[in-house]
Design an enzyme around this catalytic site. Structure first.
Site: not given
Length: 480
Positions: A17-18, A133, A187, A190, A265, A456
């Site tokens: 689709v994209m 995007s 991106k 984003h 995702k 430290h």
């Protein structure tokens, strides 16, 4: 219209689709587009449905595809990130010539883009990692585009990308971001901001529903009203539309029949991992990622039903006032999410010597992309006024906005805690703001503890240099 002899200005491989929508977008803008897909059936399906939208060149093999392109060849890859992308890059590189341009338009991890750009450069090819995007609609009608890669590649590629991008006040939502992986890095951030924005909206919805007892239709009305003011944005707009949707089967609001487990995702996780590596606190983004993970822990959540809540407070009695408090808390928390995102971009730019310009990013994010919002104009103005702004929160407009919202913000977080309503992004954003403005943090104790068990060292407020206390000895302080 299809042609077997036309020379195409741009090629698109990967016609899901994209990829299909962005190919159509190019064609609609007068470019001849060469089409390629591993399965030729997808190419033919695109041509059957939309072949009349412009000039397309149908191809079946990579060699035929590359041969249909004018020089320097420009090929946009729109396939699944990872090994699939590497495989297509290798196929293309084997038949392309020095000076040709390979563009990865998927959601690639920016370190992969750095690696790929270096490998292609060694073979004389230009590699561009382009963040895109706007989802399926944006790909077709005008996305925000964030291309990185060599400057010379943008001279050839830039005019095509700018022409198909969204426009705000006539300005394309596309600009050359910087070298190698910078476009995909931007991106990624984003998308991290997008995670935070969506979580904050979800928490506002949760409070309106459970603290005030509003049904979905009434909450939709609230978001519709908010979208006419400072909170005007794509995400607030679609939130109202989602909440208005009625399920055809049950007659209930659709949101009430959707399982409350949010998927992801990976770009949000990438943002948080990168921020950890860069030492940048992106607490709002991190809480949004963790909230999705917790929502998906369905067996664990089911087992935890019935755990004690303790004594809960009474719900707010002034619905109008608390609704306004939520609106202000949402706006203040949103400012924090963007401020943290821009801090991460600045840190990434310094780490990789990208010389990124925050004002440019605010400009191209104003349209096309998922996080497009009215107040991006304010961010653009803030960085134009002071490109070296230490934090977005310190810009006069945003500082004043938070000062006006902070009392409401505190009421919302404290009320949510008293009612047992989880607001991780609201709460962490407020804690971040309080930590940022604090004159002194408990980190002095942390550093002393580190010196005690690990030598430290620490610094003093009244002297230069590093010091160590002989904790296991006579506890004298010595210069380190």
């Amino acid at each position: 219209m299809t042609s077997s002899s036309a020379i195409a200005q741009i090629g698109v491989t990967g016609l899901a689709v994209m990829g299909s929508n962005i190919a159509r977008n190019f064609a609609r803008h007068g470019y001849t587009v060469a089409l390629h897909n591993r399965s030729v059936a997808k190419t033919d399906a695109l041509l059957d449905a939309h072949g009349d939208e412009g000039e397309f060149v149908r191809t079946e093999t990579i060699e035929e595809f590359v041969g249909a392109l004018e020089k320097p060849r420009r090929v946009l890859i729109m396939v699944k990130a990872g090994e699939a992308t590497d495989a297509v890059i290798e196929e293309l590189a084997a038949v392309m010539e020095p000076g040709d341009i390979i563009i990865d338009g998927g959601n690639a991890l920016y370190t992969d883009t750095i690696r790929r750009e270096a490998a292609m450069k060694a073979r004389g090819l230009n590699f561009v990692g382009a963040g895109i995007s706007g989802g399926e609609e944006g790909a077709l009608n005008g996305p925000a585009i964030m291309p990185g890669g060599p400057t010379e590649s943008y001279e050839s590629l830039g005019p095509l990308l700018e022409s198909i991008s969204a426009k705000v006040d006539g300005v394309p939502c596309c600009t050359h971001i910087g070298p190698d992986g910078s476009g995909h890095f931007v991106k990624m951030v984003h998308n991290g901001i997008e995670y935070a924005d969506m979580q904050l909206i979800g928490e506002a919805y949760h409070l309106l529903r459970d603290a005030l007892g509003f049904d979905a239709a009434r909450v939709a009305g609230v978001f519709t009203e908010w979208n006419s003011g400072d909170l005007e944005s794509y995400l607030v707009e679609i939130t109202a539309q989602v909440l208005q949707q009625v399920d055809a089967t049950t007659g209930k609001p659709l949101v009430d029949v959707i399982v409350d487990a949010a998927e992801q995702k990976g770009t949000g996780r990438w943002t948080v991992k990168s921020a950890l590596d860069l030492g940048v606190p992106v607490t709002g983004i991190a809480e949004a990622v963790f909230a999705r993970a917790l929502s998906g822990s369905r067996d664990q959540r089911k087992a935890a039903q019935g755990l004690a809540s303790g004594t809960l407070a009474e719900k707010p009695t002034d619905a109008a006032q608390f609704t306004e408090d939520i609106r202000r808390a949402l706006y203040a928390s949103k400012i924090v999410a963007y401020a943290q995102g821009f801090d991460q971009i600045a840190a990434g730019s310094a780490e990789y010597d990208w010389n990124l310009r925050p004002g440019d990013l605010a400009t191209i994010w104003r349209g096309g992309c998922i996080i497009r919002a009215r107040f991006l104009n304010r961010i653009k103005d803030a960085y134009e006024e002071n490109p070296e702004l230490p934090s977005l929160i310190l810009a006069p407009y945003f500082r004043e906005a938070i000062e006006q919202a902070v009392d409401s913000w505190r009421r919302v977080v404290s009320t949510a805690v008293q009612l047992g309503i989880p607001v991780p992004a609201f709460a962490s954003s407020l804690s971040y703001y309080d930590a940022l403005r604090a004159e002194r943090l408990p980190a002095a104790l942390t550093q002393a503890q580190r010196d005690f068990f690990g030598a430290h060292t620490y610094e003093r407020v009244d002297a230069d240099g590093k010091y160590h206390t002989l904790w296991s000895g006579d506890r004298r302080e010595i210069s380190a």
